[in-house]
Design a protein around this motif. Structure first.
Motif, mmCIF file in Angstrom:
data_model
loop_
_atom_site.group_PDB
_atom_site.id
_atom_site.type_symbol
_atom_site.label_atom_id
_atom_site.label_comp_id
_atom_site.label_asym_id
_atom_site.label_seq_id
_atom_site.Cartn_x
_atom_site.Cartn_y
_atom_site.Cartn_z
ATOM 1 N N MET A 1 0.844 -1.199 0.000
ATOM 2 C CA MET A 1 0.000 0.000 0.000
ATOM 3 C C MET A 1 0.880 1.250 0.000
ATOM 4 S SD MET A 1 -3.174 -0.843 -0.044
ATOM 5 C CE MET A 1 -3.967 0.622 0.587
ATOM 6 N N ARG A 2 0.487 2.242 -0.773
ATOM 7 C CA ARG A 2 1.223 3.499 -0.789
ATOM 8 C C ARG A 2 0.711 4.391 0.319
ATOM 9 N NH1 ARG A 2 2.100 5.270 -7.115
ATOM 10 N NH2 ARG A 2 3.077 3.336 -7.776
ATOM 11 N N LYS A 3 1.619 4.913 1.098
ATOM 12 C CA LYS A 3 1.232 5.790 2.196
ATOM 13 C C LYS A 3 1.208 7.224 1.704
ATOM 14 C CE LYS A 3 3.427 2.786 5.607
ATOM 15 N NZ LYS A 3 4.452 2.707 6.669
ATOM 16 N N LEU A 4 0.134 7.925 1.971
ATOM 17 C CA LEU A 4 -0.010 9.295 1.524
ATOM 18 C C LEU A 4 0.013 10.215 2.718
ATOM 19 C CD1 LEU A 4 -2.826 8.836 -1.134
ATOM 20 C CD2 LEU A 4 -0.356 8.775 -1.443
ATOM 21 N N ASN A 39 -2.947 14.181 -6.569
ATOM 22 C CA ASN A 39 -1.857 13.796 -5.679
ATOM 23 C C ASN A 39 -2.038 12.389 -5.121
ATOM 24 O OD1 ASN A 39 -0.436 16.181 -5.960
ATOM 25 N ND2 ASN A 39 -1.360 17.153 -4.172
ATOM 26 N N GLY A 40 -3.281 11.986 -4.909
ATOM 27 C CA GLY A 40 -3.544 10.673 -4.354
ATOM 28 C C GLY A 40 -3.709 9.578 -5.378
ATOM 29 N N SER A 41 -3.551 9.902 -6.659
ATOM 30 C CA SER A 41 -3.759 8.929 -7.724
ATOM 31 C C SER A 41 -2.457 8.205 -8.065
ATOM 32 C CB SER A 41 -4.296 9.621 -8.977
ATOM 33 O OG SER A 41 -4.259 8.753 -10.079
ATOM 34 N N GLN A 105 9.256 2.532 -4.412
ATOM 35 C CA GLN A 105 10.028 1.978 -3.311
ATOM 36 C C GLN A 105 10.797 3.066 -2.562
ATOM 37 O OE1 GLN A 105 10.186 0.594 -6.512
ATOM 38 N NE2 GLN A 105 8.674 -0.971 -5.964
ATOM 39 N N VAL A 106 11.363 4.028 -3.314
ATOM 40 C CA VAL A 106 12.210 5.064 -2.715
ATOM 41 C C VAL A 106 11.432 5.919 -1.717
ATOM 42 C CG1 VAL A 106 13.490 7.190 -3.209
ATOM 43 C CG2 VAL A 106 13.833 5.157 -4.642
ATOM 44 N N PHE A 107 10.213 6.342 -2.091
ATOM 45 C CA PHE A 107 9.454 7.242 -1.240
ATOM 46 C C PHE A 107 8.796 6.537 -0.050
ATOM 47 C CE2 PHE A 107 9.542 9.869 -5.100
ATOM 48 C CZ PHE A 107 9.877 11.095 -4.555
ATOM 49 N N LEU A 108 8.779 5.215 -0.050
ATOM 50 C CA LEU A 108 8.066 4.491 0.994
ATOM 51 C C LEU A 108 8.982 3.711 1.926
ATOM 52 C CD1 LEU A 108 4.980 3.195 -1.016
ATOM 53 C CD2 LEU A 108 5.200 5.258 0.363
ATOM 54 N N ASP A 255 2.896 21.190 2.599
ATOM 55 C CA ASP A 255 2.246 21.062 1.288
ATOM 56 C C ASP A 255 3.228 21.216 0.138
ATOM 57 O OD1 ASP A 255 -0.225 20.519 2.284
ATOM 58 O OD2 ASP A 255 -0.936 22.594 2.234
ATOM 59 N N LEU A 256 4.426 21.725 0.421
ATOM 60 C CA LEU A 256 5.448 21.886 -0.609
ATOM 61 C C LEU A 256 6.565 20.866 -0.479
ATOM 62 C CD1 LEU A 256 5.816 25.795 -0.689
ATOM 63 C CD2 LEU A 256 4.585 24.340 -2.307
ATOM 64 N N SER A 257 6.341 19.840 0.328
ATOM 65 C CA SER A 257 7.371 18.825 0.545
ATOM 66 C C SER A 257 7.679 18.088 -0.755
ATOM 67 C CB SER A 257 6.918 17.836 1.613
ATOM 68 O OG SER A 257 7.886 16.820 1.775
ATOM 69 N N LEU A 258 8.969 17.860 -1.013
ATOM 70 C CA LEU A 258 9.419 17.164 -2.217
ATOM 71 C C LEU A 258 9.837 15.727 -1.916
ATOM 72 C CD1 LEU A 258 11.627 20.085 -3.515
ATOM 73 C CD2 LEU A 258 9.428 19.399 -4.478
ATOM 74 N N GLU A 259 9.705 15.310 -0.669
ATOM 75 C CA GLU A 259 10.168 13.983 -0.257
ATOM 76 C C GLU A 259 9.016 13.014 -0.023
ATOM 77 O OE1 GLU A 259 11.244 16.736 1.613
ATOM 78 O OE2 GLU A 259 13.056 16.991 0.401
ATOM 79 N N VAL A 260 7.837 13.309 -0.565
ATOM 80 C CA VAL A 260 6.686 12.426 -0.395
ATOM 81 C C VAL A 260 6.159 12.017 -1.765
ATOM 82 C CG1 VAL A 260 6.013 13.340 1.858
ATOM 83 C CG2 VAL A 260 5.132 14.419 -0.213
ATOM 84 N N LEU A 261 5.478 10.875 -1.783
ATOM 85 C CA LEU A 261 4.992 10.320 -3.042
ATOM 86 C C LEU A 261 3.789 11.066 -3.596
ATOM 87 C CD1 LEU A 261 5.417 7.926 -5.019
ATOM 88 C CD2 LEU A 261 3.824 6.612 -3.611
#
Length: 302
Positions: A1-4, A39-41, A105-108, A255-261
């Motif tokens: 599962m992808r964590k958002l 963003n959640g897709s 894989q990298v973002f999770l 909201d401007l984070s670049l380290e999340v999926l």
């Protein structure tokens, strides 16, 4: 599962019913809803990050081809600044292509510091790659002004060494201590590094540009060099300025984070404007090969 990462909620349109701003607020809410849906897709996430991976792979291939062309043209020279610049472009863009190719894989990673290392290390390598141009221009400027050049390379290596040591210390501390305050500090540090790069381009790119403008002899070669220095300085200054501002803002605004999926559109435009397009343009501008024979106009830097 992808964590958002959850986004902060906004007031509903019904709560604002009857106000003069209702239409504008409704439109803003609709756009915000679309933005959150994108963003959640997983489809949008895969599309954005696979596109970045393909673009980085293309730029990396172009840098490798250019390096091979230079080596075939002047095999008698060692690792000149020009060759090192193209090699580092090949490495930086290749690493980015692999990282974004495995974005799911990298973002999770369960340990966030692993994600930060994989995203920030290529950014530091990008800094080292393009400040090579600053070093090269500084040497040209100092030689033209009869100033000593011996310490310029030492300064370049010292500055880069200090930056990497500080960043590694931040990563180690993040990996051993779950401090919510250190991650913003890491982002601010990256912002400061970007500011140092844009300052270097502004100082030495600007100095070399105006020095070339003052040359009394008008020639095709002078015009080309003036165009080259001016455009590369403008491109690199702009990309590091955008990086400096966006990374600094992201340290205060989740909201401007670049380290999340779940920020695929933001990541796509950020990396496109700060690395992919600048690299492609600079490689195109610097595509000229050195002459086959040593001439007065070509001095390889070993």
């Amino acid at each position: 599962m992808r964590k958002l990462v959850p986004s902060p909620s906004l007031p509903t349109a019904t709560a604002l019913a009857g106000t003069p701003e209702m239409a504008a607020v409704a439109l803003a809410l609709a756009l915000r809803g679309w933005w959150e849906e994108v963003n959640g897709s997983p489809a949008w996430q895969d599309g954005a990050f696979f596109s970045l991976s393909a673009a980085y792979a293309l730029v990396s291939a172009v840098a490798l081809v250019q390096l091979i062309r230079i080596q075939l043209r002047v095999p008698e020279f060692g690792w000149t600044t020009q060759k090192v610049f193209h090699l580092m472009n090949f490495v930086v863009n290749g690493v980015r292509a692999v990282v974004f190719g495995f974005h799911a894989q990298v973002f999770l990673f369960q340990t966030k510091v692993y994600t930060l290392v994989l995203l920030d290390l290529p950014g530091l390598l990008f800094f080292s790659t393009y400040t090579l141009l600053v070093l090269f221009w500084a040497e040209i400027y100092h030689q033209a002004k009869n100033l000593p050049t011996g310490k310029l390379r030492i300064i370049y290596m010292a500055v880069n060494g200090v930056i990497y040591v500080i960043q590694v210390c931040i990563w180690i501390y993040l990996g051993t201590n779950d401090s919510p305050l250190l991650e913003p500090v890491s982002k601010i540090f990256i912002s400061v590094v970007s500011f140092l790069a844009l300052l270097g381009f502004l100082i030495y790119g600007g100095r070399l540009f105006f020095m070339l403008r003052r040359f009394p002899i008008e020639s095709k070669g002078r015009r080309k060099k003036l165009y080259e220095v001016g455009t590369v300085t403008a491109i690199c200054f702009t990309c590091f300025l955008i990086r400096c501002i966006v990374v600094a803002m992201s340290s205060f605004d989740p909201d401007l984070s670049l380290e999340v999926l779940d920020h695929p559109i933001l990541d796509f435009f950020y990396y496109m404007l700060t690395e992919i397009l600048p690299s492609a343009l600079v490689l195109f501008i610097l595509r000229k090969l050195p002459p086959k024979r040593v001439s007065a106009q070509y001095h390889p830097i070993r």
